[in-house]
Design a protein around this motif. Structure first.
Motif, PDB file in Angstrom:
ATOM      1  N   ARG A  16      30.642   4.548   6.126  1.00 48.51           N
ATOM      2  CA  ARG A  16      31.008   5.490   7.195  1.00 48.51           C
ATOM      3  C   ARG A  16      32.202   6.339   6.767  1.00 48.51           C
ATOM      4  O   ARG A  16      32.238   7.549   6.994  1.00 48.51           O
ATOM      5  CB  ARG A  16      31.343   4.736   8.483  1.00 48.51           C
ATOM      6  N   SER A  17      33.178   5.677   6.152  1.00 48.37           N
ATOM      7  CA  SER A  17      34.356   6.413   5.673  1.00 48.37           C
ATOM      8  C   SER A  17      33.982   7.405   4.591  1.00 48.37           C
ATOM      9  O   SER A  17      34.485   8.538   4.569  1.00 48.37           O
ATOM     10  CB  SER A  17      35.402   5.436   5.130  1.00 48.37           C
ATOM     11  N   LEU A  18      33.104   6.987   3.688  1.00 51.77           N
ATOM     12  CA  LEU A  18      32.713   7.861   2.577  1.00 51.77           C
ATOM     13  C   LEU A  18      31.977   9.114   3.039  1.00 51.77           C
ATOM     14  O   LEU A  18      32.110  10.174   2.433  1.00 51.77           O
ATOM     15  CB  LEU A  18      31.852   7.087   1.570  1.00 51.77           C
ATOM     16  N   VAL A  19      31.193   8.996   4.098  1.00 47.40           N
ATOM     17  CA  VAL A  19      30.459  10.169   4.582  1.00 47.40           C
ATOM     18  C   VAL A  19      31.227  10.919   5.670  1.00 47.40           C
ATOM     19  O   VAL A  19      30.757  11.925   6.188  1.00 47.40           O
ATOM     20  CB  VAL A  19      29.032   9.810   5.086  1.00 47.40           C
ATOM     21  N   GLY A  20      32.402  10.409   6.013  1.00 45.02           N
ATOM     22  CA  GLY A  20      33.218  11.083   7.009  1.00 45.02           C
ATOM     23  C   GLY A  20      32.755  10.869   8.426  1.00 45.02           C
ATOM     24  O   GLY A  20      33.065  11.666   9.301  1.00 45.02           O
ATOM     25  N   ALA A  21      32.035   9.784   8.677  1.00 42.13           N
ATOM     26  CA  ALA A  21      31.523   9.526  10.019  1.00 42.13           C
ATOM     27  C   ALA A  21      32.600   8.992  10.960  1.00 42.13           C
ATOM     28  O   ALA A  21      32.413   9.005  12.165  1.00 42.13           O
ATOM     29  CB  ALA A  21      30.353   8.547   9.966  1.00 42.13           C
ATOM     30  N   ASN A  22      33.715   8.517  10.424  1.00 43.35           N
ATOM     31  CA  ASN A  22      34.768   7.971  11.281  1.00 43.35           C
ATOM     32  C   ASN A  22      35.549   9.080  11.980  1.00 43.35           C
ATOM     33  O   ASN A  22      35.543   9.174  13.190  1.00 43.35           O
ATOM     34  CB  ASN A  22      35.707   7.067  10.478  1.00 43.35           C
ATOM     35  N   ASP A  23      36.224   9.906  11.223  1.00 40.23           N
ATOM     36  CA  ASP A  23      37.026  10.982  11.822  1.00 40.23           C
ATOM     37  C   ASP A  23      36.756  12.323  11.153  1.00 40.23           C
ATOM     38  O   ASP A  23      36.534  13.326  11.804  1.00 40.23           O
ATOM     39  CB  ASP A  23      38.521  10.669  11.702  1.00 40.23           C
ATOM     40  N   ARG A  24      36.815  12.287   9.827  1.00 40.15           N
ATOM     41  CA  ARG A  24      36.704  13.520   9.052  1.00 40.15           C
ATOM     42  C   ARG A  24      36.221  13.160   7.652  1.00 40.15           C
ATOM     43  O   ARG A  24      36.325  12.010   7.247  1.00 40.15           O
ATOM     44  CB  ARG A  24      38.050  14.226   8.979  1.00 40.15           C
ATOM     45  N   PRO A  25      35.725  14.121   6.938  1.00 34.41           N
ATOM     46  CA  PRO A  25      35.323  13.834   5.554  1.00 34.41           C
ATOM     47  C   PRO A  25      36.544  13.406   4.731  1.00 34.41           C
ATOM     48  O   PRO A  25      37.612  13.982   4.868  1.00 34.41           O
ATOM     49  CB  PRO A  25      34.771  15.162   5.041  1.00 34.41           C
ATOM     50  N   PRO A  26      36.392  12.377   3.910  1.00 32.29           N
ATOM     51  CA  PRO A  26      37.525  11.919   3.111  1.00 32.29           C
ATOM     52  C   PRO A  26      37.787  12.856   1.944  1.00 32.29           C
ATOM     53  O   PRO A  26      36.901  13.580   1.503  1.00 32.29           O
ATOM     54  CB  PRO A  26      37.051  10.553   2.603  1.00 32.29           C
ATOM     55  N   ASN A  27      39.026  12.860   1.470  1.00 28.54           N
ATOM     56  CA  ASN A  27      39.310  13.633   0.268  1.00 28.54           C
ATOM     57  C   ASN A  27      39.078  12.736  -0.948  1.00 28.54           C
ATOM     58  O   ASN A  27      38.854  11.534  -0.823  1.00 28.54           O
ATOM     59  CB  ASN A  27      40.728  14.231   0.301  1.00 28.54           C
ATOM     60  N   CYS A  28      39.146  13.332  -2.111  1.00 31.08           N
ATOM     61  CA  CYS A  28      38.838  12.619  -3.345  1.00 31.08           C
ATOM     62  C   CYS A  28      39.779  11.431  -3.569  1.00 31.08           C
ATOM     63  O   CYS A  28      39.358  10.371  -4.020  1.00 31.08           O
ATOM     64  CB  CYS A  28      38.880  13.576  -4.530  1.00 31.08           C
ATOM     65  N   ASP A  29      41.061  11.584  -3.230  1.00 32.61           N
ATOM     66  CA  ASP A  29      42.009  10.477  -3.389  1.00 32.61           C
ATOM     67  C   ASP A  29      41.619   9.285  -2.516  1.00 32.61           C
ATOM     68  O   ASP A  29      41.713   8.132  -2.947  1.00 32.61           O
ATOM     69  CB  ASP A  29      43.434  10.924  -3.022  1.00 32.61           C
ATOM     70  N   GLU A  30      41.188   9.543  -1.303  1.00 35.40           N
ATOM     71  CA  GLU A  30      40.781   8.470  -0.395  1.00 35.40           C
ATOM     72  C   GLU A  30      39.530   7.758  -0.909  1.00 35.40           C
ATOM     73  O   GLU A  30      39.430   6.527  -0.850  1.00 35.40           O
ATOM     74  CB  GLU A  30      40.545   9.030   1.015  1.00 35.40           C
ATOM     75  N   VAL A  31      38.580   8.533  -1.407  1.00 32.30           N
ATOM     76  CA  VAL A  31      37.351   7.947  -1.963  1.00 32.30           C
ATOM     77  C   VAL A  31      37.687   7.110  -3.186  1.00 32.30           C
ATOM     78  O   VAL A  31      37.174   5.996  -3.348  1.00 32.30           O
ATOM     79  CB  VAL A  31      36.331   9.057  -2.312  1.00 32.30           C
ATOM     80  N   HIS A  32      38.572   7.611  -4.024  1.00 30.82           N
ATOM     81  CA  HIS A  32      38.980   6.877  -5.222  1.00 30.82           C
ATOM     82  C   HIS A  32      39.654   5.562  -4.843  1.00 30.82           C
ATOM     83  O   HIS A  32      39.346   4.510  -5.414  1.00 30.82           O
ATOM     84  CB  HIS A  32      39.919   7.732  -6.074  1.00 30.82           C
ATOM     85  N   LEU A  33      40.562   5.585  -3.873  1.00 29.73           N
ATOM     86  CA  LEU A  33      41.251   4.370  -3.431  1.00 29.73           C
ATOM     87  C   LEU A  33      40.261   3.356  -2.867  1.00 29.73           C
ATOM     88  O   LEU A  33      40.332   2.166  -3.194  1.00 29.73           O
ATOM     89  CB  LEU A  33      42.318   4.713  -2.390  1.00 29.73           C
ATOM     90  N   LEU A  34      39.345   3.813  -2.055  1.00 32.82           N
ATOM     91  CA  LEU A  34      38.329   2.931  -1.487  1.00 32.82           C
ATOM     92  C   LEU A  34      37.483   2.301  -2.594  1.00 32.82           C
ATOM     93  O   LEU A  34      37.213   1.096  -2.588  1.00 32.82           O
ATOM     94  CB  LEU A  34      37.434   3.704  -0.517  1.00 32.82           C
TER      95      LEU A  34
END
Length: 79
Positions: A16-34
């Motif tokens: 959900r976080s990766l596709v931005g279904a929670n609040d907003r689309p994630p940025n690359c740093d957030e995807v990398h951290l996840l």
């Protein structure tokens, strides 16, 4: 996307976080951290699974099979 994410072991919440279904689309740093966090978890599980494999392999090697009531596997589990 969801199927591939699950195949890679991501939780549904992570997906959900990766596709931005929670609040907003994630940025690359957030995807990398996840992804790095998930990788750390996977590596930890691999270490645990290797220990489990070694333990079970050792137990199985001690077993002579047959009809004897003395089973080293049962004895190891009872400890």
């Amino acid at each position: 996307f969801i199927r591939r994410g699950r195949e890679l072991g991501f939780s549904l919440n992570d997906i959900r976080s990766l596709v931005g279904a929670n609040d907003r689309p994630p940025n690359c740093d957030e995807v990398h951290l996840l992804t790095k966090t998930h990788l750390i978890d996977i590596r930890s599980k691999i270490v645990d699974l290797k220990k489990l494999e070694a333990t079970l392999s050792s137990m199985a090697k001690k077993c002579e099979r047959g009809s004897t009531p003395d089973c080293p596997i049962i004895e190891a589990l009872a400890r």
